[in-house]
Design an enzyme around this catalytic site. Structure first.
Site, PDB file in Angstrom:
ATOM      1  N   ASP A 200       0.857  -1.192   0.000  1.00 18.26           N
ATOM      2  CA  ASP A 200       0.000   0.000   0.000  1.00 18.26           C
ATOM      3  C   ASP A 200       0.891   1.240   0.000  1.00 18.26           C
ATOM      4  OD1 ASP A 200      -2.501   1.267  -0.030  1.00 18.26           O
ATOM      5  OD2 ASP A 200      -2.549   1.484   2.136  1.00 18.26           O
ATOM      6  N   LEU A 201       1.804   1.277  -0.946  1.00 18.55           N
ATOM      7  CA  LEU A 201       2.838   2.308  -0.963  1.00 18.55           C
ATOM      8  C   LEU A 201       2.327   3.532  -1.729  1.00 18.55           C
ATOM      9  CD1 LEU A 201       5.729   2.491   0.152  1.00 18.55           C
ATOM     10  CD2 LEU A 201       6.554   1.852  -2.113  1.00 18.55           C
TER      11      LEU A 201
END
Length: 307
Positions: A200-201
């Site tokens: 979830d960058l």
């Protein structure tokens, strides 16, 4: 810190995600916070904005700035976050300083000054994208032996569930979801060796720091194709709020991420499309209304698919 109160959004999210176990955790939370703070010799400040976990800045007895994160014990999210942070060992991400699974507690390094990458958008979007690519390169590595972290294939269940629940067009165009499921399967079939992924960058999960210029927080802890990592950046920040001003940034981000991660632009487009549709499917699963920035980006990228 003032007397602990539970914000309505935290109460609603925790009860919705964990049911009775979540409600019991909320009831016990003041005592757990006090006990963990005493055991780890922490002086707590007021918490951050809370969604699914209780998170607050703190100071250790030696003066070190840290962050205390608490969640429902046994939560898979906490377990995978702890496993990923342990594997990173502070390279590219904040360090995990202590972990108490029985009480759902993580003690984390505090990024200082902690300014999120979103502060660069849109004025310095190219710098923000380069920073994410740099962080991703540091995070990606072979998963440790016996890691137990989930693979990307399980994410396909969300597409399958949506298509079963909505045999005709529902909140999302059925053709769009079906195409995302098809592209997802093709990407898995042609994936290189899996690496440890943040999962979830995006602009709110990369903070300015001093030990390293940028550090990631809140990893989901997945294993798979490094191209998956590019997806979330393309529809952030604010994926639920349409913002036409940011759409012209999407394709330049694709090119920058392809260069920074050593991927083809076609593969970045494909993962970006899949992840944007997946984000909207998750919104529907959670009872929300789709049609945010992720939907707009999915439609844009659908016109550039070549896989």
């Amino acid at each position: 810190m003032h007397r602990l109160t539970v914000p309505a959004v935290l109460a609603r999210n925790v009860a919705g995600a964990w049911g009775d176990a979540g409600r019991r955790w909320l009831a016990d939370l003041p005592g757990v916070v006090a006990a963990v703070a005493a055991d780890w010799r922490l002086t707590l400040a007021d918490p951050y904005d809370l969604t699914y976990h209780w998170v607050a800045p703190a100071t250790r007895a030696d003066g070190a700035p840290v962050v205390l994160k608490l969640g429902v014990p046994g939560s898979p999210q906490l377990a995978t976050e702890a496993a990923a942070l342990t594997a990173y060992g502070g390279c590219g991400a904040v360090a995990l300083l202590a972990h108490d699974p029985a009480r759902g507690a993580l003690l984390l390094e505090r990024a200082d000054p902690g300014t999120p990458l979103r502060a660069l958008v849109p004025a310095a979007d190219d710098e923000a994208t380069a920073a994410v690519a740099d962080v991703a390169r540091r995070l990606h590595r072979p998963p440790p032996p016996g890691h137990g972290l989930p693979g990307l294939a399980r994410l396909g269940r969300a597409f399958d569930g949506y298509l079963r629940s909505f045999p005709d067009d529902g909140p999302l165009p059925r053709g769009l979801v079906g195409k995302a499921a098809e592209v997802f399967a093709g990407l898995l079939a042609t994936a290189p060796a899996g690496v440890l992924l943040h999962g979830d960058l995006h602009h709110d999960n990369v903070l300015r720091a001093t030990r390293e210029r940028w550090l990631a927080i809140d990893p989901h802890g997945l294993v798979g194709d490094p191209g998956y990592e590019a997806g979330a950046l393309l529809y952030n920040p604010d994926p639920t709020r349409p913002d036409a001003r940011l759409l012209p940034l999407v394709l330049p981000r694709v090119e920058a991420l392809a260069h920074g991660l050593g991927l083809s632009a076609d593969r970045v487009v494909a993962w970006g499309f899949v992840k944007a549709v997946l984000s909207e499917v998750w919104t529907v699963e959670d009872g929300g209304a789709p049609g945010g920035q992720a939907f707009a980006v999915a439609r844009l990228l659908a016109g550039h698919l070549s896989v």
